[in-house]
Design an enzyme around this catalytic site. Sequence first.
Site, PDB file in Angstrom:
ATOM      1  N   HIS A  67     -73.901  11.947  -3.066  1.00  0.00           N
ATOM      2  CA  HIS A  67     -74.830  12.482  -4.067  1.00  0.00           C
ATOM      3  C   HIS A  67     -74.686  11.798  -5.430  1.00  0.00           C
ATOM      4  O   HIS A  67     -75.574  11.916  -6.271  1.00  0.00           O
ATOM      5  CB  HIS A  67     -74.705  14.006  -4.196  1.00  0.00           C
ATOM      6  CG  HIS A  67     -73.503  14.503  -4.920  1.00  0.00           C
ATOM      7  ND1 HIS A  67     -72.371  14.964  -4.283  1.00  0.00           N
ATOM      8  CD2 HIS A  67     -73.251  14.640  -6.249  1.00  0.00           C
ATOM      9  CE1 HIS A  67     -71.498  15.361  -5.174  1.00  0.00           C
ATOM     10  NE2 HIS A  67     -71.997  15.177  -6.385  1.00  0.00           N
ATOM     11  N   ASP A  73     -71.241  13.693   2.623  1.00  0.00           N
ATOM     12  CA  ASP A  73     -71.327  13.446   1.178  1.00  0.00           C
ATOM     13  C   ASP A  73     -70.356  12.358   0.741  1.00  0.00           C
ATOM     14  O   ASP A  73     -69.718  12.457  -0.305  1.00  0.00           O
ATOM     15  CB  ASP A  73     -71.094  14.722   0.381  1.00  0.00           C
ATOM     16  CG  ASP A  73     -71.527  14.595  -1.075  1.00  0.00           C
ATOM     17  OD1 ASP A  73     -72.380  13.726  -1.367  1.00  0.00           O
ATOM     18  OD2 ASP A  73     -70.994  15.315  -1.936  1.00  0.00           O
ATOM     19  N   SER A 104     -67.326  14.517  -9.308  1.00  0.00           N
ATOM     20  CA  SER A 104     -67.689  14.218  -7.930  1.00  0.00           C
ATOM     21  C   SER A 104     -67.301  12.796  -7.555  1.00  0.00           C
ATOM     22  O   SER A 104     -67.603  11.844  -8.275  1.00  0.00           O
ATOM     23  CB  SER A 104     -69.195  14.385  -7.728  1.00  0.00           C
ATOM     24  OG  SER A 104     -69.571  15.725  -7.879  1.00  0.00           O
TER      25      SER A 104
END
Length: 197
Positions: free
Chosen positions: A21, A51, A135
């Site tokens: 992402h 992911d 992230s």
Amino acid sequence: SGSGVVYDVSEAGTYIITNHHVIEGAQDVVVKFANGEEVDATVVGSDVYTDLALLYIEEYEGFEAISIGDSSLVDVGEFVLAMGSPLGIEFSNSSTFGIISGTDRIVPVDLDGDGSTDWDMVVLQTDAAINPGNSGGALVNMNGELIGINSLKIADSTVEGMGFSIPVNEVIPIITQLREEGKVSYPVIRSEDHTSQ
């Protein structure tokens, strides 16, 4: 923007792990290292289900790969550090401290926004602060070994300290496939009706 982990360094170049992402839909990817150097990167491959994404840069001098731990040995209550760049470059190279709150947690993920679960992620739960921009960053144990890739948290006014990282033992097989094939292959089970008339 997001964070990443230097996974492998050789004369062939440098490979960096991040989240899918973080790079999804990007036309250009630039990696900024802790020393301030910025380098254009190529997306080797990414996988929406886990992911995870793998980046490549041609340069290798001055970079060092992180030590890989074993997430199957992680215990609840173990101290960890979450590393990354929360809220962007201004707060790059930030670290937060916490414990492992749970192992082998299952988090349902809605990939297409239709309100139904498309995938169940197996994750490590930690109370080390994980914020937007973290992230793709490293979750490390007290030996400095990578045990997870920070991926998501529960963002709710009634919840605090529930962040999740993809266990490194789940990460490496996916990254290996991305490096070798550029994508991840999943088995498909088909049912056929063999009823005779």
